[in-house]
Scaffold this active site. Structure first.
Site, mmCIF file in Angstrom:
data_model
loop_
_atom_site.group_PDB
_atom_site.id
_atom_site.type_symbol
_atom_site.label_atom_id
_atom_site.label_comp_id
_atom_site.label_asym_id
_atom_site.label_seq_id
_atom_site.Cartn_x
_atom_site.Cartn_y
_atom_site.Cartn_z
ATOM 1 N N LYS A 2 -7.555 -1.954 5.519
ATOM 2 C CA LYS A 2 -8.299 -2.446 6.678
ATOM 3 C C LYS A 2 -7.605 -2.055 7.975
ATOM 4 C CE LYS A 2 -11.404 -5.116 8.645
ATOM 5 N NZ LYS A 2 -12.724 -4.475 8.683
ATOM 6 N N HIS A 57 -28.351 25.747 9.748
ATOM 7 C CA HIS A 57 -27.236 26.681 9.962
ATOM 8 C C HIS A 57 -26.213 26.600 8.835
ATOM 9 C CE1 HIS A 57 -28.915 27.753 13.778
ATOM 10 N NE2 HIS A 57 -29.078 26.467 14.035
ATOM 11 N N GLU A 87 -17.337 5.029 1.891
ATOM 12 C CA GLU A 87 -16.193 4.125 1.745
ATOM 13 C C GLU A 87 -16.320 3.222 0.521
ATOM 14 O OE1 GLU A 87 -14.303 2.490 5.859
ATOM 15 O OE2 GLU A 87 -16.428 2.090 5.627
ATOM 16 N N TRP A 96 0.896 -1.159 0.000
ATOM 17 C CA TRP A 96 0.000 0.000 0.000
ATOM 18 C C TRP A 96 0.933 1.206 0.000
ATOM 19 C CZ3 TRP A 96 -1.453 4.306 2.916
ATOM 20 C CH2 TRP A 96 -2.742 4.803 2.667
ATOM 21 N N ASN A 120 6.643 -4.097 6.027
ATOM 22 C CA ASN A 120 5.367 -3.459 6.364
ATOM 23 C C ASN A 120 5.683 -2.355 7.368
ATOM 24 O OD1 ASN A 120 2.792 -2.748 7.156
ATOM 25 N ND2 ASN A 120 2.427 -4.622 8.326
#
Ligand code: G6P
Length: 609
Positions: free
Chosen positions: A604, A505, A489, A75, A100
């Site tokens: 996750k 408002h 999501e 990632w 990681n």
């Protein structure tokens, strides 16, 4: 976020690595790769994109053949998702690693290596720097080299390492980022999470901070930060392959929605004795609960939303002040905490970097910490003073559903026990509320059966929307935050949750013809007020969807669609009203053809800041 796997044993290593990585897909990734010893040499295959892209690439360009290796799903943090930035990273031919986490001082190390004319850097990653640093210190003794590097790198990380002159052997080390070591019959594994290896073995070791694992000849051995051999306790996973698989459902998310009744039952049943909540096995006694003057609930994402419901319920029943905060804010805002305060950290994974940091912040303030965590043995669970495990089982879909539901159920148990301990409710009232909670699994099941098709239909009205609002008051507002997050999501539709009374408002100016507004209206004591707000948006052209109980008196003109759910005690309604919000999000995502379980850009388990 990034997933690590490793294997040593008789099976086809590439196949095992890819299969294990598939089980870590839920963590979120944008590229994947493996490195395997083939005839004594390290062969690497990696690719930007999904694991299927890697598999296709290996089909055309050749799959590494061997019995020991490491694998990774990345990632992206340092450098864009690309073939080059994908792991494993190598230092020429001597060392290959998967990583990681984040190496905070990688720039300094890179400078040091360049000054010492060591290494040619091909990628933008922090990981490649570590591969070169290992190579720099390697003198034929892997453990000594890993220990040396551990002293030099800073950050949160878990590493899987191959040394070219140590064929058929995998090394692993952990600092902060999670890593487990699986032990099968004649084979050993490393993985970021147990579901990755559950197909092969249920037995695993939890690698602790600074420990090094060596996988060789199908066996795992360990040494500590000082290089001394250590024995570790073998643990056994309390779930099997089936619970980590889809079991006939098209997606993990819908399977997990259907698992909620069981998850709640498994979570609350052991904590109820003679009709009263009893959290003493988690280290929480009524005497202790009585002492707390202030409660801080700190978490991220969905877990924080469970805390919002907790705030309303604890304040209402126990009359204790509760502050809910996002962990990434709380940790930097110098909060006022001290003795007689309780800090509750809620986390499904138990590894979320910001939530974990809060534990360190609280240490030394005199406040007590309580973790509400789903993953056994995770960092947050181990570091908090007290822990209540939720028993949701493995949650694979990135969008959390059953983990949220069990977090809610624990919030209720805690609120009831605290209210009783503080003398705010008597035993009879406490037993009555507890009994209502005990009945919720059945009601959740009825709700799913009753409204799944309705939600599937209503979701077809949402798919063309660019933007929508979720509104509610009180507990319904707390709930709408989660409904809105769930929807955005996985459907990629912009959505905001708003306190219904606050619309006038500013936000009401956003309402245009046909804009969906989903109103959660389960709190009968303020139903009239919410209905007025629904009418206000309806009058300005909104398409209104109302979630309310079966008896609620909702004006037909106010609502385009009504989703009716069973009626239970108003305070406990979130346990039921969550279901339609989950189903609306799920079916909107399905109808849009999105990747429901692995939404773009999301992970996750967010193990970096
Ligand atoms: C990520 C996940 C969310 C989750 C949040 C907190 O953003 O996608 O589903 O709620 O992290 O995770 P935790 O494991 O601490 O509950």
């Amino acid at each position: 976020m990034c997933g690590i796997v490793g294997y040593v044993g008789p099976r086809d290593c590439s196949d095992v690595l890819v299969s294990a990585l598939t089980k870590l897909e839920y963590r979120g990734y944008d590229s994947a790769g493996i490195a395997v010893f083939e005839n004594g040499k390290i062969e690497v295959a990696k690719s930007k994109g999904r694991l299927t892209d890697l598999v296709n690439k290996m089909e055309t360009q050749g799959k590494p053949q061997g019995h020991a290796g490491i694998g990774h799903t990345r990632w992206a943090t340092h450098g864009e998702p690309s073939d080059i930035n994908s792991h494993p990273h190598s230092s020429g031919r001597r060392v290959s690693i998967v990583h990681n986490g984040i190496i905070e001082n990688y720039k300094d190390i890179k400078k040091f290596l360049i000054e010492n004319e060591h290494g040619e850097f091909l990628s933008d990653t922090d990981t490649e720097v570590v591969a070169h640093l290992l190579d720099y210190y390697y003198d034929g003794n892997p453990i000594k080299c890993i220990r040396k590097v551990l002293h030099e790198i800073r950050g949160s990380f878990a590493l899987g390492i191959l040394f070219a002159d140590r064929p058929e052997t995998v090394y692993a080390v952990r600092c902060e980022s999670p890593l487990i070591v699986g032990q099968g019959k004649g084979e050993a594994f490393i993985a970021s999470d147990v579901p990755a290896i559950i197909k092969y073995t249920k037995d695993y070791f939890l690698l602790e901070y600074g420990e090094i694992a060596v996988l060789k000849n199908g066996l795992a051995s360990f040494c500590d930060l000082h290089g001394r051999m250590i024995e570790k306790e073998l643990k056994t996973a309390d779930f099997d392959e089936d619970s980590a698989e889809k079991g006939g459902y098209p997606h993990f998310m819908i399977k997990e929605i259907h698992e909620q009744p069981t998850a709640v039952k498994t979570t609350i049943t052991p904590r109820i004795e003679c009709g009263m909540p009893n959290l003493s096995e988690c280290g929480i006694t009524p005497e202790e609960l009585k002492k707390f003057n202030n409660i801080f609930i700190v978490a991220c994402g969905t877990a924080m939303h469970a805390g919002m419901v907790g705030k309303y319920v604890i304040e209402k029943l126990a009359r204790v002040s509760v502050t809910v905060d996002i962990a990434s804010e709380f940790r930097y805002r110098d909060p006022l905490i001290g003795e007689n305060d309780l800090v509750i950290i809620i986390s499904q994974s138990g590894e979320t970097a910001d939530s974990k940091a809060v534990l360190n912040l609280v240490k030394g303030t005199g406040a007590k910490t309580l973790a509400i965590v789903n993953v056994k043995g995770s960092s947050i669970a181990r570091e908090a003073d007290m822990v209540i495990y939720t028993h949701a089982g493995p949650e694979i879909a990135v969008a959390s559903t059953k983990a949220y539901m069990v977090q809610l159920s624990v919030m209720y148990l805690l609120a009831f026990q605290m209210a009783f301990a503080k003398g705010r409710i008597d035993e009879e009232e406490c037993q009555r509320l507890t009994l209502e909670l005990v009945r919720t699994p059945e009601v959740i099941e009825q709700t799913i059966n009753r409204i799944e098709n309705v939600c599937r239909y209503v979701s077809t009205k949402l798919i063309t929307a660019d933007s929508l609002l979720y509104i509610g008051r009180g507990l319904d507002y707390a709930l709408s935050m989660e409904g809105s997050l769930k929807l955005k999501e996985i459907s990629y539709i912009h959505s905001e949750s708003y306190a219904a009374g606050e619309l006038k408002h500013g936000t009401i100016s956003l309402i245009t013809d046909g804009m969906p507004v989903i109103a959660v209206a389960t709190q009968n004591s303020i139903l009239e007020k919410t209905i007025s707000n629904i009418k206000e948006v309806k009058a300005r052209g909104a398409m209104t969807i109302v979630i309310c109980d079966i008896q609620a008196d909702i004006d037909k003109e106010a609502a385009d669609y009504i989703i009716r759910i069973p009626k239970i005690n108003e305070t406990l309604m979130p346990m039921v009203a969550t279901v339609p919000m989950q189903l609306l999000a799920y079916y909107t995502s399905v109808n849009k053809g999105n990747d429901v379980d692995k939404p773009r850009n999301l992970a996750k388990s967010v193990t970096v800041e």
